[in-house]
Design a protein around this motif. Structure first.
Motif, PDB file in Angstrom:
ATOM      1  N   TYR A   1       0.976  -1.005   0.106  1.00 13.55           N
ATOM      2  CA  TYR A   1       0.004  -0.001   0.118  1.00 13.55           C
ATOM      3  C   TYR A   1       0.849   1.279  -0.200  1.00 13.55           C
ATOM      4  O   TYR A   1       1.730   1.526   0.948  1.00 13.55           O
ATOM      5  CB  TYR A   1      -0.941   0.078   1.135  1.00 13.55           C
ATOM      6  N   ARG A   2       0.960   2.013  -1.009  1.00 15.60           N
ATOM      7  CA  ARG A   2       1.601   3.255  -1.195  1.00 15.60           C
ATOM      8  C   ARG A   2       0.806   4.481  -1.424  1.00 15.60           C
ATOM      9  O   ARG A   2       0.053   4.446  -2.630  1.00 15.60           O
ATOM     10  CB  ARG A   2       2.732   3.141  -2.353  1.00 15.60           C
ATOM     11  N   ASP A   3       0.691   5.350  -0.748  1.00 16.36           N
ATOM     12  CA  ASP A   3      -0.178   6.600  -0.970  1.00 16.36           C
ATOM     13  C   ASP A   3       0.454   7.736  -0.214  1.00 16.36           C
ATOM     14  O   ASP A   3       0.574   7.781   1.137  1.00 16.36           O
ATOM     15  CB  ASP A   3      -1.709   6.431  -0.500  1.00 16.36           C
ATOM     16  N   LYS A   4       0.986   8.587  -1.213  1.00 16.05           N
ATOM     17  CA  LYS A   4       1.904   9.533  -0.650  1.00 16.05           C
ATOM     18  C   LYS A   4       1.068  11.044  -0.158  1.00 16.05           C
ATOM     19  O   LYS A   4       1.602  11.872   0.224  1.00 16.05           O
ATOM     20  CB  LYS A   4       2.860  10.111  -1.769  1.00 16.05           C
ATOM     21  N   THR A   5      -0.359  11.061  -0.552  1.00 13.24           N
ATOM     22  CA  THR A   5      -0.852  12.134  -0.348  1.00 13.24           C
ATOM     23  C   THR A   5      -2.123  12.223   0.395  1.00 13.24           C
ATOM     24  O   THR A   5      -2.526  13.251   1.127  1.00 13.24           O
ATOM     25  CB  THR A   5      -1.621  12.662  -1.718  1.00 13.24           C
TER      26      THR A   5
ATOM     27  N   THR B   1       6.014   7.854 -11.957  1.00 13.27           N
ATOM     28  CA  THR B   1       5.688   7.279 -10.506  1.00 13.27           C
ATOM     29  C   THR B   1       6.653   7.889  -9.683  1.00 13.27           C
ATOM     30  O   THR B   1       6.366   8.022  -8.559  1.00 13.27           O
ATOM     31  CB  THR B   1       5.128   5.907 -10.437  1.00 13.27           C
ATOM     32  N   LYS B   2       7.788   7.889 -10.052  1.00 10.52           N
ATOM     33  CA  LYS B   2       9.001   8.476  -9.272  1.00 10.52           C
ATOM     34  C   LYS B   2       9.685   9.296 -10.102  1.00 10.52           C
ATOM     35  O   LYS B   2      10.756   9.455 -10.403  1.00 10.52           O
ATOM     36  CB  LYS B   2       9.602   7.239  -9.091  1.00 10.52           C
ATOM     37  N   ALA B   3       8.969  10.565 -10.204  1.00 11.00           N
ATOM     38  CA  ALA B   3       9.322  11.677 -11.086  1.00 11.00           C
ATOM     39  C   ALA B   3      10.523  12.373 -10.676  1.00 11.00           C
ATOM     40  O   ALA B   3      10.858  12.779  -9.376  1.00 11.00           O
ATOM     41  CB  ALA B   3       8.519  12.595 -11.346  1.00 11.00           C
TER      42      ALA B   3
HETATM   43  C1  LIG Z   1       9.450  -2.931  -4.024  1.00 11.90           C
HETATM   44  C2  LIG Z   1       9.728  -1.350  -3.777  1.00 11.90           C
HETATM   45  N1  LIG Z   1      11.016  -0.904  -4.378  1.00 11.90           N
HETATM   46  C3  LIG Z   1      11.212   0.477  -4.220  1.00 11.90           C
HETATM   47  C4  LIG Z   1      10.414   1.503  -3.593  1.00 11.90           C
HETATM   48  C5  LIG Z   1      10.478   2.702  -3.480  1.00 11.90           C
HETATM   49  O1  LIG Z   1      10.640   3.066  -1.848  1.00 11.90           O
HETATM   50  P1  LIG Z   1      11.068   4.537  -1.811  1.00 11.90           P
HETATM   51  O2  LIG Z   1      12.378   4.749  -2.191  1.00 11.90           O
HETATM   52  O3  LIG Z   1      10.943   4.771  -0.196  1.00 11.90           O
HETATM   53  O4  LIG Z   1       9.979   5.692  -2.538  1.00 11.90           O
HETATM   54  P2  LIG Z   1       8.594   5.789  -2.192  1.00 11.90           P
HETATM   55  O5  LIG Z   1       7.874   4.521  -2.755  1.00 11.90           O
HETATM   56  O6  LIG Z   1       8.356   6.018  -0.804  1.00 11.90           O
HETATM   57  O7  LIG Z   1       8.318   6.788  -2.992  1.00 11.90           O
HETATM   58  C6  LIG Z   1       8.963   0.550  -3.085  1.00 11.90           C
HETATM   59  N2  LIG Z   1       7.911   1.528  -2.539  1.00 11.90           N
HETATM   60  N3  LIG Z   1       8.539  -0.642  -3.281  1.00 11.90           N
END
Ligand SMILES: Cc1ncc(COP(=O)(O)OP(=O)(O)O)c(N)n1
Ligand SMILES: Cc1nc(C(=O)O)sc1CCOP(=O)(O)O
Ligand SMILES: [Mg+2]
Length: 373
Positions: free
Chosen positions: A187-191, A285-287
């Protein structure tokens, strides 16, 4: 309460009766046998020295009460209980069930020893009570090791890692991917605000566990603890792994992003359970993060000694390049979260990853045969 003459006479009567000694004999054997079964898994299944030694010590402590007098009371041919079995005793569908059944058996036997042992000697009753408490503590330690073992096995089996993005129909997309066979979800949500994150994390965890998939949370150890997630994913700037483990508990998964050979070395020394290797390609996604490229994937092929997931810009079109560079596991966000057919996309990724794995093992076997011939 003072013992009455009546109680004392009954007690002495029973203590000298062969029946009491036979009860003690049967339960001394039963508790040691059960412990031996548990010990074998600690030793061969988990490679756990401390737990194996604890089982052995407990068996030896119990054996000390197995006196010649008690052994001499044994009368197996006339025991009406030897051929009594319960249908449940005939079925064991997993190691966890074997262990659970044997913990029950040992604890019951120790309770019997405690009660009947008191008639023979108060010290025996007290000793069996203390041993029973140690067995309870052994059971909770073993439960932790088992859940850690199960998680790591599942992690090892996972070749595709789905990382979520905040889409409108988040749960539906994740469920569609779970139906396609994904077994590891982050689960990844930065906002979103914390309350939304908490509710979403809870719902996602329940969904993933319904499909027997692992559920990891990006960045936030506090949320991972709050929803009892399977683990946390840390970036390069996040807290040390040891601190994450201290907070989460040693049985949870901790992953770390790596972007260079140095990061990879450090993560391996730190003792993480897996790493991300990327970005393979530049990605919105990781600009702003430069690609580490396929060279870094090739470096990981030759140097990583733990499960690693190639990540960053991977999609259905360029997957073959990443696989040709040697990756056996990948992590994706957009390729599934923004797919019109998340189940199909998931199935495609998994089939290609499995095919790669098969080709890789055929190649390895071929090369080892070549070196023999
Ligand atoms: C499996 C996996 N690899 C790399 C990432 C990136 O994590 P991070 O560098 O902390 O960057 P954010 O995802 O937090 O923007 C990941 N989430 N998962
Ligand atoms: C979250 C993340 N971490 C990366 C890293 O290299 O550590 S690349 C990345 C984004 C992956 O998203 P997509 O599959 O949409 O390109
Ligand atoms: Mg992060």
């Amino acid at each position: 309460m003072a013992e009455t003459d009546y109680q004392r006479s009954i007690g002495q009567g029973f203590a000298s009766q062969p029946a009491v000694l036979r009860i003690l004999d049967a339960n001394l054997d039963r508790s040691r046998e059960g412990l031996r079964i548990i010990e074998e898994w600690c030793r061969f299944g988990l490679n756990q020295r401390a737990l194996t030694e604890e089982c052995k010590q407990l068996r030896q402590l119990i054996a000390q009460w197995h006196s010649d007098e008690i052994r001499a009371a044994r009368n197996t041919p006339q025991d009406p209980g030897t051929d009594l079995t319960h249908p449940q005793e005939q079925v064991r569908s997993s190691v966890a069930q074997v262990l659970q059944a044997n913990f029950c058996r040992v604890q019951e036997a120790l309770r019997v020893l405690e009660e009947y042992g008191k008639i023979v000697s108060p010290e025996m009753g007290e000793a069996c009570k203390q041993i029973r408490y140690r067995v309870y503590s052994l059971e909770s330690q073993l439960t932790e090791h088992l859940s850690s073992h199960r998680r790591l096995q599942k992690l090892l089996q996972s070749r595709l890692y789905l990382i979520t993005s905040p889409v409108e129909n988040l749960l539906d997309v994740v469920e569609a991917s779970l139906q396609g066979g994904v077994t590891l979800v982050q689960y990844r949500d930065k906002t979103a605000d914390d309350l939304t994150r908490l509710h979403t994390a809870k719902a996602l965890k329940e969904l993933c566990h319904r499909y027997d998939a692992l559920f990891v949370i990006n960045d936030r150890i506090d949320l991972a603890i709050a929803v009892d997630a399977d683990g946390v994913h840390l970036g390069q700037q996040d807290v040390p792994v040891a601190l994450a483990r201290q907070l989460l508990g040693s049985q949870k998964i901790v992953g770390r992003s790596t972007h260079s050979p140095d990061d990879l070395d450090r993560a391996m020394r730190e003792g993480v359970d897996y790493v991300g290797v990327g970005p393979v390609y530049e990605t919105p996604t990781k600009a702003g993060r430069a690609a580490a490229g396929l060279d870094y994937v090739r470096h990981a092929v030759n140097h990583a000694t733990l499960p690693w997931f190639a990540i960053g810009g991977i999609d259905l079109e360029n997957l073959h390049e990443v696989l040709s560079a040697g990756a056996e596991r990948i992590a994706v966000v957009r390729a599934i979260m923004q797919s019109e057919q998340p189940t199909l996309a998931t199935q495609f990724f998994i089939s290609q990853l499995n095919r790669q794995q098969t080709l890789h093992s055929i190649h390895t076997r071929f090369r080892s045969n070549e070196s023999i011939n």
